[in-house]
Design a protein around this motif. Structure first.
Motif, PDB file in Angstrom:
ATOM      1  N   GLY A   1       0.809  -1.216   0.000  1.00  0.00           N
ATOM      2  CA  GLY A   1       0.000   0.000   0.000  1.00  0.00           C
ATOM      3  C   GLY A   1       0.836   1.256   0.000  1.00  0.00           C
ATOM      4  N   GLN A   2       1.782   1.323   0.944  1.00  0.00           N
ATOM      5  CA  GLN A   2       2.598   2.515   1.038  1.00  0.00           C
ATOM      6  C   GLN A   2       4.059   2.139   0.933  1.00  0.00           C
ATOM      7  OE1 GLN A   2       0.678   3.816   4.727  1.00  0.00           O
ATOM      8  NE2 GLN A   2       0.843   5.889   3.908  1.00  0.00           N
ATOM      9  N   GLU A   3       4.754   2.825   0.098  1.00  0.00           N
ATOM     10  CA  GLU A   3       6.179   2.560  -0.063  1.00  0.00           C
ATOM     11  C   GLU A   3       6.956   3.288   1.028  1.00  0.00           C
ATOM     12  OE1 GLU A   3       9.277   0.735  -2.125  1.00  0.00           O
ATOM     13  OE2 GLU A   3       7.192   0.698  -2.719  1.00  0.00           O
ATOM     14  N   ALA A   4       7.912   2.574   1.652  1.00  0.00           N
ATOM     15  CA  ALA A   4       8.723   3.225   2.674  1.00  0.00           C
ATOM     16  C   ALA A   4       9.684   4.201   2.023  1.00  0.00           C
ATOM     17  CB  ALA A   4       9.497   2.176   3.458  1.00  0.00           C
ATOM     18  N   GLU A   5       9.745   5.394   2.559  1.00  0.00           N
ATOM     19  CA  GLU A   5      10.710   6.375   2.081  1.00  0.00           C
ATOM     20  C   GLU A   5      11.959   6.267   2.935  1.00  0.00           C
ATOM     21  OE1 GLU A   5       9.618   9.823   0.464  1.00  0.00           O
ATOM     22  OE2 GLU A   5       8.071   8.653  -0.548  1.00  0.00           O
ATOM     23  N   PHE A   6      13.004   6.934   2.507  1.00  0.00           N
ATOM     24  CA  PHE A   6      14.241   6.923   3.289  1.00  0.00           C
ATOM     25  C   PHE A   6      13.984   7.469   4.696  1.00  0.00           C
ATOM     26  CE2 PHE A   6      18.408   8.615   4.570  1.00  0.00           C
ATOM     27  CZ  PHE A   6      19.142   7.452   4.441  1.00  0.00           C
ATOM     28  N   GLY A   7      13.140   8.485   4.750  1.00  0.00           N
ATOM     29  CA  GLY A   7      12.823   9.113   6.029  1.00  0.00           C
ATOM     30  C   GLY A   7      12.161   8.165   7.023  1.00  0.00           C
ATOM     31  N   ASP A   8      11.435   7.168   6.509  1.00  0.00           N
ATOM     32  CA  ASP A   8      10.794   6.211   7.418  1.00  0.00           C
ATOM     33  C   ASP A   8      11.834   5.382   8.166  1.00  0.00           C
ATOM     34  OD1 ASP A   8       8.076   6.794   6.950  1.00  0.00           O
ATOM     35  OD2 ASP A   8       8.244   5.842   4.993  1.00  0.00           O
ATOM     36  N   PHE A   9      12.926   5.087   7.477  1.00  0.00           N
ATOM     37  CA  PHE A   9      13.985   4.331   8.144  1.00  0.00           C
ATOM     38  C   PHE A   9      14.719   5.209   9.145  1.00  0.00           C
ATOM     39  CE2 PHE A   9      13.154   1.855   4.350  1.00  0.00           C
ATOM     40  CZ  PHE A   9      13.070   0.577   4.881  1.00  0.00           C
TER      41      PHE A   9
ATOM     42  N   HIS B   1      10.967  -4.258 -18.026  1.00  0.00           N
ATOM     43  CA  HIS B   1      11.362  -3.030 -18.717  1.00  0.00           C
ATOM     44  C   HIS B   1      12.651  -2.525 -18.115  1.00  0.00           C
ATOM     45  CE1 HIS B   1       7.470  -2.955 -20.602  1.00  0.00           C
ATOM     46  NE2 HIS B   1       6.891  -3.095 -19.423  1.00  0.00           N
ATOM     47  N   ARG B   2      13.378  -1.830 -18.933  1.00  0.00           N
ATOM     48  CA  ARG B   2      14.614  -1.236 -18.435  1.00  0.00           C
ATOM     49  C   ARG B   2      14.283  -0.217 -17.328  1.00  0.00           C
ATOM     50  NH1 ARG B   2      19.860  -0.037 -20.301  1.00  0.00           N
ATOM     51  NH2 ARG B   2      19.589  -1.211 -22.199  1.00  0.00           N
ATOM     52  N   GLU B   3      13.280   0.600 -17.549  1.00  0.00           N
ATOM     53  CA  GLU B   3      12.872   1.587 -16.555  1.00  0.00           C
ATOM     54  C   GLU B   3      11.559   1.145 -15.914  1.00  0.00           C
ATOM     55  OE1 GLU B   3      13.942   4.370 -15.046  1.00  0.00           O
ATOM     56  OE2 GLU B   3      15.910   4.075 -15.966  1.00  0.00           O
ATOM     57  N   HIS B   4      11.656   0.313 -14.941  1.00  0.00           N
ATOM     58  CA  HIS B   4      10.437  -0.100 -14.248  1.00  0.00           C
ATOM     59  C   HIS B   4       9.939   1.047 -13.388  1.00  0.00           C
ATOM     60  CE1 HIS B   4       7.777  -2.390 -11.605  1.00  0.00           C
ATOM     61  NE2 HIS B   4       7.747  -3.295 -12.577  1.00  0.00           N
ATOM     62  N   GLU B   5       8.657   1.050 -13.161  1.00  0.00           N
ATOM     63  CA  GLU B   5       8.054   2.099 -12.338  1.00  0.00           C
ATOM     64  C   GLU B   5       8.642   2.084 -10.921  1.00  0.00           C
ATOM     65  OE1 GLU B   5       4.897   2.780  -9.274  1.00  0.00           O
ATOM     66  OE2 GLU B   5       5.438   0.816 -10.110  1.00  0.00           O
ATOM     67  N   LEU B   6       9.065   0.894 -10.488  1.00  0.00           N
ATOM     68  CA  LEU B   6       9.664   0.729  -9.163  1.00  0.00           C
ATOM     69  C   LEU B   6      10.903   1.609  -8.980  1.00  0.00           C
ATOM     70  CD1 LEU B   6       9.576  -1.102  -6.598  1.00  0.00           C
ATOM     71  CD2 LEU B   6      11.210  -2.571  -7.759  1.00  0.00           C
ATOM     72  N   HIS B   7      11.653   1.775 -10.074  1.00  0.00           N
ATOM     73  CA  HIS B   7      12.888   2.546  -9.963  1.00  0.00           C
ATOM     74  C   HIS B   7      12.618   3.989  -9.584  1.00  0.00           C
ATOM     75  CE1 HIS B   7      14.343  -0.775 -12.646  1.00  0.00           C
ATOM     76  NE2 HIS B   7      15.167  -0.825 -11.610  1.00  0.00           N
ATOM     77  N   SER B   8      11.595   4.552 -10.213  1.00  0.00           N
ATOM     78  CA  SER B   8      11.298   5.953  -9.903  1.00  0.00           C
ATOM     79  C   SER B   8      10.705   6.075  -8.507  1.00  0.00           C
ATOM     80  CB  SER B   8      10.343   6.536 -10.947  1.00  0.00           C
ATOM     81  OG  SER B   8       9.194   5.724 -11.041  1.00  0.00           O
ATOM     82  N   ARG B   9       9.962   5.020  -8.088  1.00  0.00           N
ATOM     83  CA  ARG B   9       9.330   5.075  -6.774  1.00  0.00           C
ATOM     84  C   ARG B   9      10.360   4.986  -5.653  1.00  0.00           C
ATOM     85  NH1 ARG B   9       5.578   0.717  -4.970  1.00  0.00           N
ATOM     86  NH2 ARG B   9       5.989  -0.213  -6.970  1.00  0.00           N
ATOM     87  N   ARG B  10      11.409   4.251  -5.916  1.00  0.00           N
ATOM     88  CA  ARG B  10      12.383   4.024  -4.848  1.00  0.00           C
ATOM     89  C   ARG B  10      13.610   4.906  -4.963  1.00  0.00           C
ATOM     90  NH1 ARG B  10      12.223  -2.426  -3.541  1.00  0.00           N
ATOM     91  NH2 ARG B  10      10.216  -2.351  -2.495  1.00  0.00           N
ATOM     92  N   ILE B  11      13.537   5.912  -5.835  1.00  0.00           N
ATOM     93  CA  ILE B  11      14.750   6.701  -6.079  1.00  0.00           C
ATOM     94  C   ILE B  11      15.249   7.396  -4.810  1.00  0.00           C
ATOM     95  CG2 ILE B  11      13.512   8.794  -6.849  1.00  0.00           C
ATOM     96  CD1 ILE B  11      16.127   8.341  -9.065  1.00  0.00           C
TER      97      ILE B  11
ATOM     98  N   ARG C   1      14.957   6.424  -1.666  1.00  0.00           N
ATOM     99  CA  ARG C   1      15.631   5.447  -0.799  1.00  0.00           C
ATOM    100  C   ARG C   1      17.007   5.093  -1.317  1.00  0.00           C
ATOM    101  NH1 ARG C   1      11.379   0.686   0.379  1.00  0.00           N
ATOM    102  NH2 ARG C   1      13.216  -0.511   0.940  1.00  0.00           N
ATOM    103  N   ASN C   2      17.085   4.878  -2.654  1.00  0.00           N
ATOM    104  CA  ASN C   2      18.364   4.465  -3.226  1.00  0.00           C
ATOM    105  C   ASN C   2      19.399   5.571  -3.131  1.00  0.00           C
ATOM    106  OD1 ASN C   2      17.229   2.022  -3.790  1.00  0.00           O
ATOM    107  ND2 ASN C   2      16.682   2.552  -5.897  1.00  0.00           N
ATOM    108  N   LEU C   3      18.973   6.802  -3.401  1.00  0.00           N
ATOM    109  CA  LEU C   3      19.893   7.927  -3.274  1.00  0.00           C
ATOM    110  C   LEU C   3      20.356   8.077  -1.835  1.00  0.00           C
ATOM    111  CD1 LEU C   3      18.407  10.769  -5.505  1.00  0.00           C
ATOM    112  CD2 LEU C   3      20.597   9.587  -5.783  1.00  0.00           C
ATOM    113  N   GLY C   4      19.416   7.957  -0.895  1.00  0.00           N
ATOM    114  CA  GLY C   4      19.749   8.083   0.524  1.00  0.00           C
ATOM    115  C   GLY C   4      20.767   7.047   0.946  1.00  0.00           C
ATOM    116  N   LEU C   5      20.521   5.803   0.552  1.00  0.00           N
ATOM    117  CA  LEU C   5      21.439   4.724   0.920  1.00  0.00           C
ATOM    118  C   LEU C   5      22.808   4.938   0.288  1.00  0.00           C
ATOM    119  CD1 LEU C   5      21.605   2.082   2.478  1.00  0.00           C
ATOM    120  CD2 LEU C   5      20.997   0.871   0.388  1.00  0.00           C
ATOM    121  N   GLY C   6      22.801   5.411  -0.962  1.00  0.00           N
ATOM    122  CA  GLY C   6      24.062   5.712  -1.648  1.00  0.00           C
ATOM    123  C   GLY C   6      24.863   6.754  -0.884  1.00  0.00           C
ATOM    124  N   LEU C   7      24.181   7.801  -0.443  1.00  0.00           N
ATOM    125  CA  LEU C   7      24.862   8.860   0.300  1.00  0.00           C
ATOM    126  C   LEU C   7      25.421   8.330   1.617  1.00  0.00           C
ATOM    127  CD1 LEU C   7      22.541  11.965  -0.230  1.00  0.00           C
ATOM    128  CD2 LEU C   7      24.888  11.658  -1.050  1.00  0.00           C
TER     129      LEU C   7
END
Lengths: 310, 56
Positions: A10-18, B4-14, B16-22
């Motif tokens: 339903g809701q995707e966790a954001e970085f802020g949630d962690f 797909h190369r650009e799955h919708e998941l990639h944009s949704r998790r950007i 989190r991924n950027l944060g973890l990278g940093l």
């Protein structure tokens, strides 16, 4: 099970949630008290080592916060104040919180050991163990003295900071521990008086619920009276001095005055002005601890200039 | 299910991924800095006996 069912929660966790899982507000207190413990110690520490050590102490505190949220998710779902935390809100799964907490616990202890020394690392490990196992799992749901015991976990950071610098324990670091340990119960019970969270529904035996509000008011006064000699006594140790002593006497007098006012009130008086005295006491308790530790820091700065010490 | 190369998941998790990278980048910088400090700040008093020991 298709893979989309795993991905499309339903809701995707954001970085802020962690970040929320690490309880950043508690972390700020940990950072401040650990920093004071480290800086007032008589052994100088390289600034970079000091900064990284404090960072890993904070991370260890955050890890115990995540483990606390993992274990207490059932309570958090019931109470209004905590219902929007990442796990009860459904943004982060319990397994993710457990994984993050365990990984960061190991990480922070090992890194603190490598950056500073293994005494400090062992202290940090014990603090996490104490907060998660002794407080959260064992005593929080079984005794109305839970706040008192939980306070010990919050009181360890200045001792860890001291251990980073000196590699050991001494009277001064024990006094800083005692200071936060005695301060925590009046601080939280004042909050419990005016927050009126539904602890009984959640099955947490808060003193306000198990023994009533009158007893809680008496407990606040008792702990505040016991806190004063600890705060003033610290002024006569090697980390104390005239500046700290004056601050400790004035602040303790103000704190006891507030506790006495709370003790003299009953619920009808408190309802009449919407817990004004209790709210004031709670705010003052935050200032009390902050100013007392700032005074220790100021005293250390004066000592480095060879003025104002004993 | 098509990949797909650009799955919708990639944009949704950007985020989190950027944060973890940093965070990982900061951790690398931190370990590097710690290494520099530890290597350059070796206690001369502790090292001295070894030096005289090998000299004799």
């Amino acid at each position: 099970m298709s893979d989309s069912s795993v991905i499309d929660r339903g809701q995707e966790a954001e970085f802020g949630d962690f970040v929320q899982l690490l309880k950043p507000r508690v972390m700020s207190l940990v950072v401040f008290t650990a920093m004071v413990g480290l800086l007032v110690a008589p052994v100088p520490v390289h600034p970079f080592v000091a900064a990284t050590s404090i960072l890993f102490i904070a991370l260890g505190g955050g890890a115990s916060g995540a483990l606390n949220m993992w274990y207490d998710a059932d309570i958090d779902r019931v109470m209004r104040r905590t219902a929007n935390r990442p796990i009860p809100a459904g943004r982060v799964s319990e397994g993710e919180a457990l994984g993050l907490g365990l990984a960061l616990s190991g990480f922070s202890c090992v890194m603190l050991g490598l950056a500073a020394n293994w005494v400090a690392a062992a202290f940090l490990a014990f603090t996490i163990f104490f907060y998660v196992v002794v407080y959260t799992v064992w005593l929080k749901r079984t005794t109305p003295q839970n706040i008192v015991i939980g306070g010990a976990a919050g009181a360890f950071p200045p001792m860890i900071g001291w251990a980073v610098a000196t590699g050991g324990v001494s009277v001064e670091s024990v006094m800083m521990f005692a200071l936060i340990f005695m301060w925590t119960p009046p601080h939280f019970w004042a909050l419990a008086l005016f927050m009126k969270d539904d602890y009984s529904k959640a099955g947490v035996p808060m003193l306000t619920v198990t023994h009533g509000r009158k007893v809680t008011r008496a407990h606040i006064l008792a702990y505040t009276l016991l806190l004063a000699p600890v705060a003033i006594g610290t002024g006569f140790t090697a980390i104390g001095g005239p500046v700290y002593l004056v601050a400790a006497v004035l602040l303790s007098a103000g704190f006891i005055r507030g506790a006495w006012r709370i003790f003299r009130r009953d619920e009808t008086m408190a309802e009449a002005d919407r817990y004004l005295a209790e709210r004031r006491f709670f705010r003052f308790s935050l200032a009390y601890l902050f100013l007392l530790f700032s005074a220790l820091l100021g005293q250390a700065a004066l000592r480095s200039l060879a003025i104002g010490g004993w | 299910m098509a990949i797909h190369r650009e799955h919708e998941l990639h944009s949704r998790r950007i985020g989190r991924n950027l944060g973890l990278g940093l965070v990982l980048g900061a951790f690398v910088a931190l370990v590097f800095g710690l290494t520099i400090v530890k290597v350059s700040n070796l206690d001369p008093a502790a090292a001295a006996p070894q030096v005289t020991g090998t000299a004799q």
